[in-house]
Write a protein that holds these residues in place. Structure first.
Motif, PDB file in Angstrom:
ATOM      1  N   LEU A  38      22.139   5.194  -2.062  1.00 40.79           N
ATOM      2  CA  LEU A  38      21.051   4.752  -2.934  1.00 40.79           C
ATOM      3  C   LEU A  38      19.810   5.624  -2.734  1.00 40.79           C
ATOM      4  CD1 LEU A  38      20.491   2.504  -4.990  1.00 40.79           C
ATOM      5  CD2 LEU A  38      19.575   1.128  -3.114  1.00 40.79           C
ATOM      6  N   VAL A  39      19.453   5.867  -1.477  1.00 44.08           N
ATOM      7  CA  VAL A  39      18.289   6.714  -1.175  1.00 44.08           C
ATOM      8  C   VAL A  39      18.507   8.123  -1.712  1.00 44.08           C
ATOM      9  CG1 VAL A  39      17.013   7.820   0.710  1.00 44.08           C
ATOM     10  CG2 VAL A  39      17.558   5.376   0.827  1.00 44.08           C
ATOM     11  N   GLU A  40      19.730   8.636  -1.585  1.00 43.44           N
ATOM     12  CA  GLU A  40      20.051   9.979  -2.081  1.00 43.44           C
ATOM     13  C   GLU A  40      19.840  10.074  -3.593  1.00 43.44           C
ATOM     14  OE1 GLU A  40      20.943  13.889  -1.787  1.00 43.44           O
ATOM     15  OE2 GLU A  40      20.694  12.489  -0.119  1.00 43.44           O
ATOM     16  N   ILE A  41      20.216   9.024  -4.320  1.00 41.92           N
ATOM     17  CA  ILE A  41      20.070   9.031  -5.779  1.00 41.92           C
ATOM     18  C   ILE A  41      18.602   8.927  -6.186  1.00 41.92           C
ATOM     19  CG2 ILE A  41      20.500   7.657  -7.871  1.00 41.92           C
ATOM     20  CD1 ILE A  41      23.257   6.982  -6.764  1.00 41.92           C
ATOM     21  N   LEU A  42      17.823   8.083  -5.462  1.00 39.75           N
ATOM     22  CA  LEU A  42      16.465   7.760  -5.898  1.00 39.75           C
ATOM     23  C   LEU A  42      15.383   8.634  -5.270  1.00 39.75           C
ATOM     24  CD1 LEU A  42      16.740   3.862  -5.758  1.00 39.75           C
ATOM     25  CD2 LEU A  42      16.851   5.306  -7.793  1.00 39.75           C
ATOM     26  N   LYS A  43      15.733   9.492  -4.306  1.00 34.37           N
ATOM     27  CA  LYS A  43      14.695  10.183  -3.529  1.00 34.37           C
ATOM     28  C   LYS A  43      13.795  11.087  -4.370  1.00 34.37           C
ATOM     29  CE  LYS A  43      17.640  14.096  -2.194  1.00 34.37           C
ATOM     30  NZ  LYS A  43      18.293  14.796  -1.087  1.00 34.37           N
ATOM     31  N   PHE A  50      11.342   7.925  -5.921  1.00 33.25           N
ATOM     32  CA  PHE A  50      10.613   7.146  -4.920  1.00 33.25           C
ATOM     33  C   PHE A  50      11.572   6.801  -3.796  1.00 33.25           C
ATOM     34  CE2 PHE A  50      12.546   4.161  -7.790  1.00 33.25           C
ATOM     35  CZ  PHE A  50      12.979   3.117  -6.988  1.00 33.25           C
ATOM     36  N   LEU A  51      10.999   6.350  -2.682  1.00 29.44           N
ATOM     37  CA  LEU A  51      11.809   5.949  -1.530  1.00 29.44           C
ATOM     38  C   LEU A  51      11.862   4.427  -1.507  1.00 29.44           C
ATOM     39  CD1 LEU A  51      13.162   7.764   0.568  1.00 29.44           C
ATOM     40  CD2 LEU A  51      11.306   7.214   2.140  1.00 29.44           C
ATOM     41  N   PRO A  75       0.825  -1.217   0.000  1.00 27.77           N
ATOM     42  CA  PRO A  75       0.000   0.000   0.000  1.00 27.77           C
ATOM     43  C   PRO A  75       0.858   1.265   0.000  1.00 27.77           C
ATOM     44  CG  PRO A  75       0.047  -0.974   2.198  1.00 27.77           C
ATOM     45  CD  PRO A  75       0.825  -1.895   1.310  1.00 27.77           C
ATOM     46  N   GLU A  76       0.454   2.217  -0.817  1.00 23.27           N
ATOM     47  CA  GLU A  76       1.120   3.521  -0.863  1.00 23.27           C
ATOM     48  C   GLU A  76       0.057   4.598  -0.963  1.00 23.27           C
ATOM     49  OE1 GLU A  76       4.094   3.926  -3.847  1.00 23.27           O
ATOM     50  OE2 GLU A  76       5.362   2.348  -3.030  1.00 23.27           O
ATOM     51  N   TYR A 101       6.454  17.182  -1.654  1.00 24.74           N
ATOM     52  CA  TYR A 101       6.381  16.382  -0.430  1.00 24.74           C
ATOM     53  C   TYR A 101       6.001  14.925  -0.699  1.00 24.74           C
ATOM     54  CZ  TYR A 101       6.579  20.912   1.838  1.00 24.74           C
ATOM     55  OH  TYR A 101       6.981  22.154   2.240  1.00 24.74           O
ATOM     56  N   VAL A 102       5.682  14.614  -1.950  1.00 22.60           N
ATOM     57  CA  VAL A 102       5.302  13.242  -2.298  1.00 22.60           C
ATOM     58  C   VAL A 102       6.552  12.366  -2.356  1.00 22.60           C
ATOM     59  CG1 VAL A 102       4.368  11.790  -4.139  1.00 22.60           C
ATOM     60  CG2 VAL A 102       3.236  13.936  -3.554  1.00 22.60           C
ATOM     61  N   GLN A 103       6.500  11.246  -1.656  1.00 21.43           N
ATOM     62  CA  GLN A 103       7.675  10.356  -1.647  1.00 21.43           C
ATOM     63  C   GLN A 103       7.830   9.623  -2.970  1.00 21.43           C
ATOM     64  OE1 GLN A 103       7.245   7.768   1.733  1.00 21.43           O
ATOM     65  NE2 GLN A 103       8.517   9.035   3.037  1.00 21.43           N
ATOM     66  N   ASN A 104       6.720   9.095  -3.476  1.00 20.59           N
ATOM     67  CA  ASN A 104       6.798   8.249  -4.666  1.00 20.59           C
ATOM     68  C   ASN A 104       6.346   9.026  -5.900  1.00 20.59           C
ATOM     69  OD1 ASN A 104       7.685   6.189  -2.980  1.00 20.59           O
ATOM     70  ND2 ASN A 104       5.591   5.597  -2.520  1.00 20.59           N
ATOM     71  N   LYS A 105       7.240   9.875  -6.358  1.00 21.31           N
ATOM     72  CA  LYS A 105       6.916  10.743  -7.484  1.00 21.31           C
ATOM     73  C   LYS A 105       6.782   9.956  -8.787  1.00 21.31           C
ATOM     74  CE  LYS A 105       9.209  14.794  -5.455  1.00 21.31           C
ATOM     75  NZ  LYS A 105       9.746  14.155  -4.255  1.00 21.31           N
ATOM     76  N   ASP A 106       7.348   8.747  -8.812  1.00 22.18           N
ATOM     77  CA  ASP A 106       7.247   7.962 -10.042  1.00 22.18           C
ATOM     78  C   ASP A 106       5.788   7.594 -10.347  1.00 22.18           C
ATOM     79  OD1 ASP A 106       7.200   6.337  -7.804  1.00 22.18           O
ATOM     80  OD2 ASP A 106       8.221   4.658  -8.754  1.00 22.18           O
ATOM     81  N   VAL A 107       4.951   7.479  -9.303  1.00 23.51           N
ATOM     82  CA  VAL A 107       3.526   7.214  -9.527  1.00 23.51           C
ATOM     83  C   VAL A 107       2.880   8.407 -10.224  1.00 23.51           C
ATOM     84  CG1 VAL A 107       1.323   6.706  -8.408  1.00 23.51           C
ATOM     85  CG2 VAL A 107       3.434   5.675  -7.532  1.00 23.51           C
ATOM     86  N   PHE A 108       3.215   9.600  -9.733  1.00 23.82           N
ATOM     87  CA  PHE A 108       2.695  10.815 -10.394  1.00 23.82           C
ATOM     88  C   PHE A 108       3.131  10.849 -11.855  1.00 23.82           C
ATOM     89  CE2 PHE A 108       3.553  15.086 -11.945  1.00 23.82           C
ATOM     90  CZ  PHE A 108       2.316  15.695 -11.782  1.00 23.82           C
ATOM     91  N   MET A 109       4.400  10.559 -12.091  1.00 21.69           N
ATOM     92  CA  MET A 109       4.927  10.596 -13.463  1.00 21.69           C
ATOM     93  C   MET A 109       4.126   9.659 -14.377  1.00 21.69           C
ATOM     94  SD  MET A 109       8.950  10.251 -12.580  1.00 21.69           S
ATOM     95  CE  MET A 109       9.675  11.113 -11.208  1.00 21.69           C
TER      96      MET A 109
END
Length: 775
Positions: A733-738, A741-742, A396-397, A439-447
């Protein structure tokens, strides 16, 4: 005066004539020019022509200075009352200190002579002269050491009287302080006597006063009034400290004073004061919070509990508001975004008014708001997780990025919302979306969803403003969206422009041969890599009228681009058909699937056709046929439907092979309560560019892309570092992908194992938590 021979120049000869002038100088009595000059000469003579003269002269001078100081002490001590004692002391000290500048001048030669007996002949910078040092040390050891306690006590009593609101001559306290400051003859520490005596006494008296006063005030008046009292007293004491404490010489007395005040007025009651913080934040008492903030900012770790209370409030208040509006915001993306923005503006106003936009509180606001935006308790998006041992699960996200994309679509598409807004208002609202997106963590969903909506708008030509569309792509680049994603969106606009040119060429080429085809067809030839998804290929049997155009388009494109192959995406196509019945003639804007269904009645307008027959005629997959038929028998925006069916059903799942469909001869458009004989209606709705599988596939696609992104980032880090431990790898890794998404720890672990299995990296033999890159 006659010149003396060396043999005659003895101390015993000169001192009787020198002493009256010396006594006059000590007592501040007038000295004429001749006496002044004779004193210079006599000191010079004694120091040069009497081997033991300098020491005798120094001793005699010391005795007379001490004698004067003893008389001064007796004059001071005759006063018992505090003010009188201080006045007498200040007066005596003032006279004596003035003479400390004059008396040493005639004795320069004495200083030179005495220094010759010492190793260091050159006087250090800032060092007192021997006679001046003698005077100050004598005063210190004699009168000052004997009465300094009384002086301090008297001065502190006067300061206490001032704290209690009584008036007195403030110069008395300042005069005592100056004597403490000026008494020290220590070159290394000019303020030693002042600091060890006056400053210490002042701070002790202050602490003693407020240890008694503060708790009484707090108990009698409560926390909120006490904060005003503490703030007022802090300012009072700082102002008083500037009057009574030393501020020159680089002295830090005011800093020490402030620390002491904060300790006795604030730090000792920190827990009691902070208990009120959460309630003040809840009731938006910004003035009181600003006062609390100004007090707690002076206390070590005083701000931390306030930051925690602010975060807790924003999260609880934000989620409560979202829960209360859940029914509305889960179905209306406009209301959802407006609710989020309202919360953000409300919390920002609180931080601005209560905490003056302090960076620490802004950080807490951002952290808490991020929790609200990414929360899954109101609604959530289920992303599939595949695991060999447990099969397919869901993760869930927050559904926030999907709803933000929907809202952008409403603003950029021709909708009632975009039509009633000005260009500036649309831009402002799009900027608001980007603010929340931050503020959205998982911006790939928006994309993913934003691209799907953009595809629909470009295919159907439903963009409200093409310039805004292209601006939005650049704004996404500005807020840190990944370059490859933004570049792909930009490529879509280029494809549309190139396709427009191709379409015009096609029309020009066929206008003379077949005028109807040039006017009735509009082709879009697009790059499959930038646009398509696998689910976009849905088989369908096209009407003959459409089928005839396909070979001509393919032949035209083959001549233009040899070696390229066209793939027809009928899901993306749409058109306008004319529907005629007993009521009138109507233009229906339909999808290709709807067109294929309606054309079944082209030759037999009043026949009833079964579900099974329609499936054979259209060759549509079952799920798509059901959705398409449902859109024609139960379109929500019209009262009279295009098709009728029997028996009646409540959902498309209820259709069976024997369900009968027929063209509704009573179909018509009702406007202002009147039945219209002509008109146009769009039946495409949200059917276009979506399939039953596409939603699930979108979610699977998001997870697949995340897996590839994590693998790509790990390889990139390993290639650069060669050797790295697990903790450092996860941090980088988190720094590159933030910005996309997280990644979860589980996902990271799985991809590390996959890369190890496929020989991209390996574990260190000596430490399994260290990884080594394998070229």
């Amino acid at each position: 005066m006659a010149l003396l021979n060396p043999g005659q120049a003895k101390f015993e000869v000169e001192w009787p004539s020198m002493r009256p002038t010396v006594l006059k100088l000590i007592r501040q009595e007038p000295v004429n020019r001749r006496e002044w000059h004779d004193l210079f000469w006599s000191v010079h003579a004694v120091c040069l022509w009497d081997n033991n003269g300098p020491n005798k002269l120094y001793q005699a001078l010391q005795e007379d200075i001490l004698e004067f100081i003893r008389h001064a002490q007796s004059r001071v001590l005759q006063y018992q009352e505090d003010s009188a004692l201080l006045k007498a002391y200040i007066a005596e000290w003032g006279k004596f200190f003035t003479q400390c500048d004059y008396l040493p001048k005639p004795f320069n030669q004495l200083e030179v002579s005495l220094s010759k007996d010492k190793e260091n002949v050159v006087k250090k910078k800032g060092e007192e002269s021997i006679v001046r040092k003698l005077m100050l040390d004598s005063w210190n050891q004699s009168i000052f050491s004997n009465i300094k306690q009384r002086l301090q006590d008297s001065a502190m009593k006067l300061v206490r009287s001032e704290r209690n609101g009584e008036a007195f001559d403030s110069q008395l306290v300042s005069g005592v302080r100056e004597s403490y400051v000026n008494l020290s003859s220590d070159v290394e520490d000019k303020l030693k006597i002042y600091r060890e005596n006056f400053e210490k006494a002042y701070l002790d008296a202050l602490e003693s006063f407020y240890r008694c006063e503060a708790p009484q005030y707090l108990e009698a008046n409560g926390v909120q009034n006490y904060m005003k009292y503490a703030d007022c007293k802090l300012k009072e004491e700082e102002s008083r400290g500037r009057r009574y404490l030393e501020t020159a010489w680089g002295c830090n007395s005011l800093v020490v004073l402030t620390d002491c005040c904060v300790k006795v007025l604030v730090t000792d009651y920190k827990e009691t004061i902070l208990q009120e913080c959460a309630g003040m934040i809840r009731h938006n008492e910004t003035d009181k919070l600003r006062l609390m903030f100004s007090l707690m900012d002076r206390v070590p770790e005083g701000i931390s509990p306030m930051l925690h209370d602010l975060e807790a409030h924003i999260v609880s208040q934000g989620l409560r508001d979202m829960m209360e509006s859940a029914e509305t915001i889960t179905t209306d993306s406009e209301k959802y975004v407006e609710q989020l923005l309202e919360l953000f503006n409300k919390f920002s106003a609180l931080v601005n008014k209560a905490f003056i936009d302090d960076p620490r509180f802004l950080t807490s606001r951002d952290k808490a708001y991020k929790s609200v935006v990414n929360d899954t308790s109101v609604f959530k998006l289920e992303l599939p997780l595949k695991n060999k041992s447990i099969g397919t699960k869901t993760q869930p996200e927050s559904k926030c990025p999907e709803l933000l994309a929907n809202y952008c679509d409403m603003l950029l598409r021709k909708t009632p919302l975009s039509k009633k807004l000005t260009s500036e208002e649309v831009e402002s609202k799009l900027r608001d979306v980007l603010l929340v997106l931050k503020y959205v963590q998982n911006k790939d969903v928006f994309m993913r969803y934003h691209k799907a909506h953009l595809t629909r708008r470009l295919i159907l030509d439903t963009s409200a403003d093409n310039e805004k569309e292209e601006n939005m792509v650049e704004w996404l680049r500005e807020v840190g969206m990944p370059a490859d994603y933004v570049n792909k969106l930009a490529r879509m606009f280029q494809d549309v422009k190139v396709s427009e040119d191709l379409n015009q060429e096609f029309k020009d080429a066929h206008r003379n041969n077949n005028e109807g085809i040039a006017d009735s067809i509009n082709i879009k030839i697009l790059n499959a890599g930038a646009w398509a998804r696998s689910s976009d290929r849905v088989s369908v049997s096209l009407p003959m009228e459409l089928e005839d155009y396909i070979p001509q388009v393919e032949e035209f494109y083959r001549l233009k681009h040899s070696g390229r192959k066209l793939q027809w995406h009928h899901l993306m196509s749409n058109g306008i058909v004319t529907f005629a019945n007993d009521i009138g003639r109507f233009d229906l804007e339909v999808t290709t699937f709807q067109m294929a269904v309606l054309f079944a009645w082209n030759q037999r307008p009043k026949s009833k056709i079964s579900y099974e027959s329609l499936r054979l005629a259209t060759e549509l997959p079952d799920a798509e046929l059901r959705r398409t038929l449902w859109s024609l028998v139960s379109f929500p925006k019209i009262k009279r439907q295009v098709l009728s069916c029997g028996p009646e059903v409540k959902s498309p799942k209820d259709f069976d092979d024997s369900t009968q469909f027929w063209a509704n001869q009573e179909f018509g458009l009702i406007k202002n309560g009147k039945l219209q004989k002509r008109g146009k209606i769009n039946l495409v709705g949200r059917l276009q560019l979506s399939t039953e599988k596409s939603k699930e596939e979108d979610n699977e696609g998001i997870m697949q892309l995340r897996i590839l992104r994590v693998q790509e980032a790990i390889v990139k880090i390993m290639k650069m570092r060669k050797k790295i431990n697990n903790a450092a790898l996860q941090t980088e890794l988190v720094e590159i992908l933030k910005n996309m998404f997280l990644p979860s720890k589980k996902l990271i672990k799985e991809q590390i194992e996959w890369l190890i299995d496929h020989k991209y990296m390996k574990r260190d033999d000596e430490n399994i938590n260290t990884f080594i890159y394998m070229a």
